[in-house]
Each structure stands twice: as C-alpha cells, then as structure tokens.
Design an enzyme around this catalytic site. Structure first.
Site, short mmCIF file in Angstrom:
data_model
loop_
_atom_site.label_atom_id
_atom_site.label_comp_id
_atom_site.label_asym_id
_atom_site.label_seq_id
_atom_site.Cartn_x
_atom_site.Cartn_y
_atom_site.Cartn_z
N ALA A 109 0.95 -1.15 0.19
CA ALA A 109 -0.07 -0.03 0.08
C ALA A 109 0.91 1.28 0.04
CB ALA A 109 -0.83 0.06 1.24
N GLU A 156 -0.77 -9.30 -0.38
CA GLU A 156 -2.04 -9.41 -0.31
C GLU A 156 -2.80 -9.76 -1.43
OE1 GLU A 156 -2.21 -6.35 2.74
OE2 GLU A 156 -2.89 -7.83 4.43
N1 CO8 Z 1 4.53 3.16 -0.62
C1 CO8 Z 1 4.87 4.33 -1.20
N2 CO8 Z 1 6.15 4.53 -1.99
C2 CO8 Z 1 7.00 3.37 -2.30
C3 CO8 Z 1 6.60 2.05 -1.62
C4 CO8 Z 1 5.32 2.12 -0.85
N3 CO8 Z 1 5.01 0.83 -0.27
N4 CO8 Z 1 7.62 1.19 -1.92
C5 CO8 Z 1 8.27 1.76 -2.55
N5 CO8 Z 1 8.01 3.23 -2.77
C6 CO8 Z 1 8.68 4.31 -3.64
C7 CO8 Z 1 10.11 4.64 -2.77
O1 CO8 Z 1 9.57 5.69 -1.80
C8 CO8 Z 1 10.80 5.19 -3.77
O2 CO8 Z 1 10.23 6.59 -4.21
P1 CO8 Z 1 11.48 7.88 -4.39
O3 CO8 Z 1 12.34 7.55 -5.56
O4 CO8 Z 1 10.27 8.95 -4.45
O5 CO8 Z 1 12.05 7.81 -2.94
C9 CO8 Z 1 10.57 4.32 -5.03
O6 CO8 Z 1 9.15 3.73 -4.70
C10 CO8 Z 1 11.76 3.34 -5.07
O7 CO8 Z 1 11.80 2.87 -3.84
P2 CO8 Z 1 13.38 2.45 -3.34
O8 CO8 Z 1 14.25 3.46 -3.79
O9 CO8 Z 1 12.90 2.23 -1.78
O10 CO8 Z 1 13.58 1.04 -4.12
P3 CO8 Z 1 14.59 -0.03 -3.86
O11 CO8 Z 1 14.90 -0.75 -4.75
O12 CO8 Z 1 15.87 0.67 -2.92
O13 CO8 Z 1 13.86 -0.72 -2.65
C11 CO8 Z 1 11.90 -1.92 -1.66
C12 CO8 Z 1 12.66 -1.55 -3.05
C13 CO8 Z 1 12.73 -2.86 -0.69
C14 CO8 Z 1 10.54 -2.54 -2.03
C15 CO8 Z 1 11.62 -0.54 -0.66
O14 CO8 Z 1 11.16 0.44 -1.59
C16 CO8 Z 1 10.51 -0.89 0.26
O15 CO8 Z 1 10.97 -1.23 1.14
N6 CO8 Z 1 9.43 -0.43 0.13
C17 CO8 Z 1 8.28 -0.63 1.10
C18 CO8 Z 1 7.81 -2.00 1.11
C19 CO8 Z 1 6.77 -1.90 2.41
O16 CO8 Z 1 7.19 -1.72 3.47
N7 CO8 Z 1 5.55 -2.41 1.93
C20 CO8 Z 1 4.45 -2.64 2.93
C21 CO8 Z 1 3.69 -1.32 2.91
S1 CO8 Z 1 2.29 -1.44 4.28
C22 CO8 Z 1 1.12 -2.04 3.65
O17 CO8 Z 1 1.04 -2.63 2.40
C23 CO8 Z 1 -0.29 -2.27 4.34
C24 CO8 Z 1 -1.09 -3.17 3.39
C25 CO8 Z 1 -2.64 -2.57 3.69
C26 CO8 Z 1 -3.66 -3.18 2.76
C27 CO8 Z 1 -3.25 -2.95 1.57
C28 CO8 Z 1 -4.50 -3.62 0.49
C29 CO8 Z 1 -4.07 -4.01 -0.98
#
Ligand code: CO8
Length: 303
Positions: A109, A156
C-alpha cells in the site's frame, strides 16, 4: 473517459468510496457500445494501470506506477477495480491476468498516502475495504503473475487472486511490522491458511520476506518460473486454457473452490455436490459429455 477513471478527489472519504464510484463508469461498457474483440484494450484510459487482451478471451491488467514500484494508492486501486469489473462484465473476456512489472508486482500500500491517516478517518471511511472487492465482486478467474516485489498490500493482492504464479526470485513478504502496523487486507488470514499458523506468525511478526521458490514450495504459488518471460508465457497459457472452457463450468469451479476457504469439509462437500447437480441443468454439460462420447471438440454455448 480518462478523466473519469483517474479518480483523485480531495477528501479522503470520497477517495475511499471506490467501489461505489466505479459502478456508473463500468456500466458504460455495454454490449452495444463495444466491438467484440480487443474491446477492453484502452491503454489511454488509465493512468496507473494498463489493460489489454493479449490472447482470445484473456483480459490482462498490468499495474503501471513504475516510479513507486506499483505502490497501491487509492487512485490505482480505483482504476484496478474499474478494470476488473469491466472485464468481469465483458462478453468476450473469460479469464483475467493481473501482473506488474518485472521489478515489482506491487511494493505494498502507498505508505506516503497512509502516513497521515488517523484512526477515525480510517474507521469511518472503511479504509481499504473496497480494495478487497475483487474477492467478492469478480466471478471470472483471476491469475496473478508475480515478479519482483510483492510486499504488504502487494502480497495480499496476489493472495486474493484465484491462481498465483511467480518467478523463483519474486520477493514476497508482510513487512508492515517494520512500519509499526500489521497486514490490513487479509494477509494474516490468507497466509495462515496457505502456509500454516506458525510460519505465518513468523512472517507477520518478523517482517521477513520469502522468495518465489519458497512461495511455490509452501503452496502459496501454484507454479514458479525461472524467468519473467517464462512467467508471462506460462500465465497466459493457463489463462487461455481456462478461457477455452465453458463459462458456466469455470464460474462454478471458482465458486466451489473458494467456498472451501469459508466452510468446514462437510458443508463444503455438500455445497460442491449441490452445484455439481445444478450443472446437469446446463447446456454445456450435455455438450461436453456428448463431445467426449463422439470424440469431437466441445463447442461451448456458455448456457
Ligand atoms: N509506498 C509508497 N512508495 C513506495 C513504496 C510504498 N509501499 N515502496 C516503494 N516506494 C517508492 C519509494 O519511496 C521510492 O520513491 P522515491 O524515488 O520517490 O524515493 C521508489 O518507490 C523506489 O523505492 P526504493 O528507492 O526504496 O527502491 P529499492 O529498490 O531501494 O527498494 C523496496 C525496494 C525494498 C521494495 C523498498 O522500496 C521498500 O521497502 N518499500 C516498502 C515496502 C513495504 O513496507 N510495503 C508494505 C507497505 S504497508 C502495506 O502494504 C499495508 C497493507 C494494507 C492493505 C493493502 C490492501 C491492498
């Protein structure tokens, strides 16, 4: 149409009301207004997803928010629900394929959208409730083709689909604990059923990821593939195979398997038998069995 589908209202409550919002839009896709083939290939209509009909009877939805690794924002989910519903209502689409990019199915999300949300806003607007509408509203089979990150809501979303295929190196996980929260779209429930309580507990409480190969070995994924190309080809092949069967039988097959997730074995078997009996009232059961006896290919009527 594009301005209607990209739903970006200002208030949170209107943002969350995605399912209600998509009904009038989807109803515009009537049999009369659409050509019979490639009727849903309208890439210009969406901002965060792409739709196409790559094989006869197969509708593909590709999550397309590459800069945010397909993070699931409300506008993206609104478009996804709209596309799913229009495929579900399409007379030509018989199976749906949901995928992302090679790098990310969806990285969860949208954390930036969720960060300022308060309890009362989330509670009173039923935040993300409509995100799961594909499990209840969509009657046609949905295959998830997962490559790269499938984290949090992305994991999910994949788990909500009827068949999950992935690459061996796909990166699944429920990392919400690292953000001070927990899965909110069924991850704890669907993962527990798929991998057992202890393993699900470990995944949810540590936030540790698991690979596509593990997803396959644990029964989360039906198949895993060595490359992105193989994944897409394998997924399309399966989608096409299913699209070649009777719509009535396929819908019934999806319904009875899904019931197994809600019912005990005794009630489930009873339910299956009732639906099985009801199929003797379909034309396609007669057509399928007659074609077998005559060593011919069945020509389904979907009746
Ligand atoms: N939300 C918003 N932005 C995101 C997300 C996210 N979940 N994941 C990545 N991004 C963005 C980053 O902020 C970044 O943006 P910017 O360039 O503007 O800084 C861009 O995508 C690229 O990401 P990274 O630079 O971090 O890329 P990496 O290759 O270094 O890392 C990862 C990739 C490991 C996937 C890393 O981006 C990460 O850890 N992301 C978050 C993963 C996470 O915690 N997901 C769970 C979110 S909570 C959730 O999903 C609750 C569920 C609720 C129900 C949903 C119903 C469908």
């Amino acid at each position: 149409m594009a301005t209607l589908l990209v739903h970006t209202p200002n208030t949170l409550s209107s943002k969350m009301n995605t399912f209600r919002a998509m009904r009038p839009i989807a109803s515009r896709f009537s049999k009369q207004t659409l050509p019979a083939y490639r009727s849903y290939s309208a890439p210009a209509s969406y901002e965060f997803i792409e739709t196409s009909e790559p094989r006869p009877g197969v509708g593909q939805i590709t999550l397309n928010r590459p800069k945010a690794l397909n993070a699931l924002s409300t506008p993206l989910i609104t478009e996804l629900n709209t596309a799913l519903l229009s495929f579900d209502r399409s007379p030509t689409i018989r199976t749906i394929l949901l995928t992302g990019s090679q790098k990310a199915f969806a990285a969860g999300a949208d954390i930036k959208e969720m960060a300022p949300l308060t309890f009362s806003e989330a509670y009173t607007t039923s935040f993300i409730e409509s995100w799961s509408s594909l499990t209840t509203a969509i009657k046609k089979p949905i295959i998830a083709a997962v490559s790269g990150h499938a984290l949090g809501g992305g994991c999910e979303l994949a788990l909500m689909c009827d068949i999950l295929y992935c690459t061996e190196t796909a990166n699944f996980g429920q990392p919400e604990i690292k953000l001070g929260t927990i899965p909110g779209a069924g991850g704890s429930q669907r993962l527990s059923r798929a991998v057992g309580k202890s393993r699900a507990m470990e995944l949810v409480l540590t936030g540790k990821g698991f690979s596509g190969r593990e997803a396959y070995e644990w029964g989360v994924a039906a198949r895993c593939f060595g490359s992105w190309e193989e994944l897409m080809e394998g997924s399309l092949k399966t989608a096409e195979t299913i699209a070649g069967y009777s719509k009535v039988a396929v819908m019934a097959g999806k319904e009875v398997v899904n019931k197994s997730q809600d019912l005990g074995i005794r009630d489930g078997v009873e339910f299956e038998r009732r639906v099985f009996h009801s199929l003797f009232g379909s034309e396609d059961q007669k057509i399928g069995m007659k074609a077998f006896a005559e060593k011919k290919k069945a020509e389904w009527t979907d009746k």
